[in-house]
Design a protein around this motif. Structure first.
Motif, PDB file in Angstrom:
ATOM      1  N   LYS A 128       0.842  -1.190   0.000  1.00 51.63           N
ATOM      2  CA  LYS A 128       0.000   0.000   0.000  1.00 51.63           C
ATOM      3  C   LYS A 128       0.881   1.244   0.000  1.00 51.63           C
ATOM      4  N   ILE A 129       0.240   2.383  -0.194  1.00 48.47           N
ATOM      5  CA  ILE A 129       0.941   3.652  -0.054  1.00 48.47           C
ATOM      6  C   ILE A 129       0.941   3.987   1.436  1.00 48.47           C
ATOM      7  N   TRP A 130       2.120   4.187   1.977  1.00 47.73           N
ATOM      8  CA  TRP A 130       2.290   4.455   3.415  1.00 47.73           C
ATOM      9  C   TRP A 130       3.242   5.629   3.544  1.00 47.73           C
ATOM     10  N   HIS A 131       2.825   6.668   4.209  1.00 46.03           N
ATOM     11  CA  HIS A 131       3.622   7.901   4.308  1.00 46.03           C
ATOM     12  C   HIS A 131       4.002   8.401   2.908  1.00 46.03           C
ATOM     13  N   ALA A 132       3.071   8.303   1.977  1.00 47.95           N
ATOM     14  CA  ALA A 132       3.167   8.814   0.610  1.00 47.95           C
ATOM     15  C   ALA A 132       4.061   7.987  -0.320  1.00 47.95           C
ATOM     16  N   HIS A 133       4.471   6.776   0.103  1.00 48.99           N
ATOM     17  CA  HIS A 133       5.349   5.943  -0.718  1.00 48.99           C
ATOM     18  C   HIS A 133       4.878   4.487  -0.736  1.00 48.99           C
ATOM     19  N   PRO A 134       5.173   3.750  -1.811  1.00 45.70           N
ATOM     20  CA  PRO A 134       4.833   2.329  -1.855  1.00 45.70           C
ATOM     21  C   PRO A 134       5.647   1.531  -0.831  1.00 45.70           C
ATOM     22  N   VAL A 135       4.954   0.728  -0.031  1.00 49.38           N
ATOM     23  CA  VAL A 135       5.609  -0.075   1.012  1.00 49.38           C
ATOM     24  C   VAL A 135       4.952  -1.452   1.047  1.00 49.38           C
ATOM     25  N   TRP A 136       5.761  -2.489   1.284  1.00 51.35           N
ATOM     26  CA  TRP A 136       5.296  -3.867   1.423  1.00 51.35           C
ATOM     27  C   TRP A 136       5.486  -4.300   2.873  1.00 51.35           C
ATOM     28  N   PHE A 137       4.463  -4.976   3.401  1.00 57.02           N
ATOM     29  CA  PHE A 137       4.425  -5.383   4.802  1.00 57.02           C
ATOM     30  C   PHE A 137       4.256  -6.899   4.904  1.00 57.02           C
ATOM     31  N   LEU A 138       4.940  -7.504   5.848  1.00 56.60           N
ATOM     32  CA  LEU A 138       4.717  -8.905   6.205  1.00 56.60           C
ATOM     33  C   LEU A 138       4.156  -8.925   7.619  1.00 56.60           C
ATOM     34  N   GLU A 139       2.944  -9.437   7.752  1.00 55.10           N
ATOM     35  CA  GLU A 139       2.254  -9.492   9.043  1.00 55.10           C
ATOM     36  C   GLU A 139       2.232  -8.122   9.729  1.00 55.10           C
ATOM     37  N   GLY A 140       1.985  -7.084   8.935  1.00 54.83           N
ATOM     38  CA  GLY A 140       1.865  -5.731   9.466  1.00 54.83           C
ATOM     39  C   GLY A 140       3.184  -5.013   9.695  1.00 54.83           C
ATOM     40  N   ASN A 141       4.298  -5.670   9.423  1.00 52.89           N
ATOM     41  CA  ASN A 141       5.622  -5.084   9.641  1.00 52.89           C
ATOM     42  C   ASN A 141       6.207  -4.620   8.296  1.00 52.89           C
ATOM     43  N   PRO A 142       6.597  -3.336   8.162  1.00 51.30           N
ATOM     44  CA  PRO A 142       7.156  -2.873   6.891  1.00 51.30           C
ATOM     45  C   PRO A 142       8.506  -3.534   6.619  1.00 51.30           C
ATOM     46  N   VAL A 143       8.687  -4.032   5.389  1.00 51.66           N
ATOM     47  CA  VAL A 143       9.944  -4.701   5.062  1.00 51.66           C
ATOM     48  C   VAL A 143      10.650  -4.085   3.854  1.00 51.66           C
ATOM     49  N   ALA A 144       9.898  -3.561   2.879  1.00 52.42           N
ATOM     50  CA  ALA A 144      10.518  -2.998   1.683  1.00 52.42           C
ATOM     51  C   ALA A 144       9.629  -1.900   1.117  1.00 52.42           C
ATOM     52  N   GLY A 145      10.264  -0.963   0.440  1.00 47.73           N
ATOM     53  CA  GLY A 145       9.520   0.105  -0.209  1.00 47.73           C
ATOM     54  C   GLY A 145      10.451   0.970  -1.029  1.00 47.73           C
ATOM     55  N   TYR A 146       9.870   1.899  -1.761  1.00 43.21           N
ATOM     56  CA  TYR A 146      10.696   2.809  -2.537  1.00 43.21           C
ATOM     57  C   TYR A 146      10.087   4.201  -2.533  1.00 43.21           C
ATOM     58  N   SER A 147      10.954   5.177  -2.819  1.00 46.36           N
ATOM     59  CA  SER A 147      10.501   6.573  -2.836  1.00 46.36           C
ATOM     60  C   SER A 147      11.360   7.380  -3.799  1.00 46.36           C
ATOM     61  N   LYS A 148      10.784   8.449  -4.306  1.00 45.66           N
ATOM     62  CA  LYS A 148      11.476   9.348  -5.227  1.00 45.66           C
ATOM     63  C   LYS A 148      12.254  10.379  -4.430  1.00 45.66           C
ATOM     64  N   LEU A 149      13.538  10.466  -4.700  1.00 43.36           N
ATOM     65  CA  LEU A 149      14.409  11.483  -4.115  1.00 43.36           C
ATOM     66  C   LEU A 149      15.030  12.287  -5.258  1.00 43.36           C
ATOM     67  N   LYS A 150      15.666  13.405  -4.933  1.00 44.48           N
ATOM     68  CA  LYS A 150      16.345  14.181  -5.980  1.00 44.48           C
ATOM     69  C   LYS A 150      17.389  13.340  -6.698  1.00 44.48           C
ATOM     70  N   ALA A 151      18.102  12.493  -5.950  1.00 41.92           N
ATOM     71  CA  ALA A 151      19.185  11.683  -6.511  1.00 41.92           C
ATOM     72  C   ALA A 151      18.689  10.512  -7.363  1.00 41.92           C
ATOM     73  N   GLY A 152      17.421  10.166  -7.258  1.00 42.81           N
ATOM     74  CA  GLY A 152      16.882   9.039  -8.010  1.00 42.81           C
ATOM     75  C   GLY A 152      15.801   8.333  -7.220  1.00 42.81           C
ATOM     76  N   LEU A 153      15.596   7.062  -7.527  1.00 41.74           N
ATOM     77  CA  LEU A 153      14.602   6.267  -6.804  1.00 41.74           C
ATOM     78  C   LEU A 153      15.308   5.399  -5.781  1.00 41.74           C
ATOM     79  N   ARG A 154      14.920   5.571  -4.527  1.00 36.68           N
ATOM     80  CA  ARG A 154      15.557   4.841  -3.438  1.00 36.68           C
ATOM     81  C   ARG A 154      14.727   3.616  -3.074  1.00 36.68           C
ATOM     82  N   LEU A 155      15.348   2.450  -3.159  1.00 36.76           N
ATOM     83  CA  LEU A 155      14.749   1.205  -2.695  1.00 36.76           C
ATOM     84  C   LEU A 155      15.259   0.980  -1.281  1.00 36.76           C
ATOM     85  N   MET A 156      14.324   0.844  -0.337  1.00 41.09           N
ATOM     86  CA  MET A 156      14.723   0.718   1.065  1.00 41.09           C
ATOM     87  C   MET A 156      14.204  -0.576   1.670  1.00 41.09           C
ATOM     88  N   PHE A 157      15.037  -1.164   2.502  1.00 40.68           N
ATOM     89  CA  PHE A 157      14.661  -2.323   3.296  1.00 40.68           C
ATOM     90  C   PHE A 157      14.746  -1.917   4.755  1.00 40.68           C
TER      91      PHE A 157
END
Length: 130
Positions: free
Chosen positions: A37-66
């Motif tokens: 879902k979109i969480w705090h304005a960014h796509p995020v994936w959750f396992l059992e309600g716990n955020p595990v991965a997502g990405y967001s647009k930054l000036k430097a590019g697209l950041r994939l975060m774990f």
């Protein structure tokens, strides 16, 4: 893919949209049982309600975060600053995405988790889940 994530991806510039689409497809494939879902304005994936991965647009590019990525022991992931256990990588082109690396990171996202879901309840103290 969640329709709000499709909308987020479509709202990006063409190069960024291509990165978003590839990341979303690979995350969906690597974490098929995750809720997205979109969480705090960014796509995020959750396992059992716990955020595990997502990405967001930054000036430097697209950041994939774990969220627990600092413990993945992966040299391409840059640990975040502060008390959390996140790590990320930034892409400026879809061609930079190494699918083999991404699959490995998604496997680790399932196996290595810190409990962000209950962070507020624990007054900012992180505990290891897996």
């Amino acid at each position: 893919m969640h329709k709000d994530i499709e909308s987020y991806n479509a709202a990006q510039a063409a190069d960024d949209a291509a990165i978003c689409a590839e990341l979303a497809q690979q995350i969906d494939k690597g974490l098929p049982d995750a809720e997205s879902k979109i969480w705090h304005a960014h796509p995020v994936w959750f396992l059992e309600g716990n955020p595990v991965a997502g990405y967001s647009k930054l000036k430097a590019g697209l950041r994939l975060m774990f969220w627990s990525g600092a413990d993945f022991e992966e040299p391409l992931l840059t640990p975040g600053t502060g008390k959390f256990k996140d790590a990320s990588i930034t892409y400026t082109s879809k061609d930079q995405i190494n699918i083999k690396d991404l699959k490995r990171w998604l496997k680790k996202a399932r196996e290595i988790q810190w409990d962000y879901k209950n962070l507020v309840k624990r007054k900012g103290k992180l505990e290891r889940l897996k």
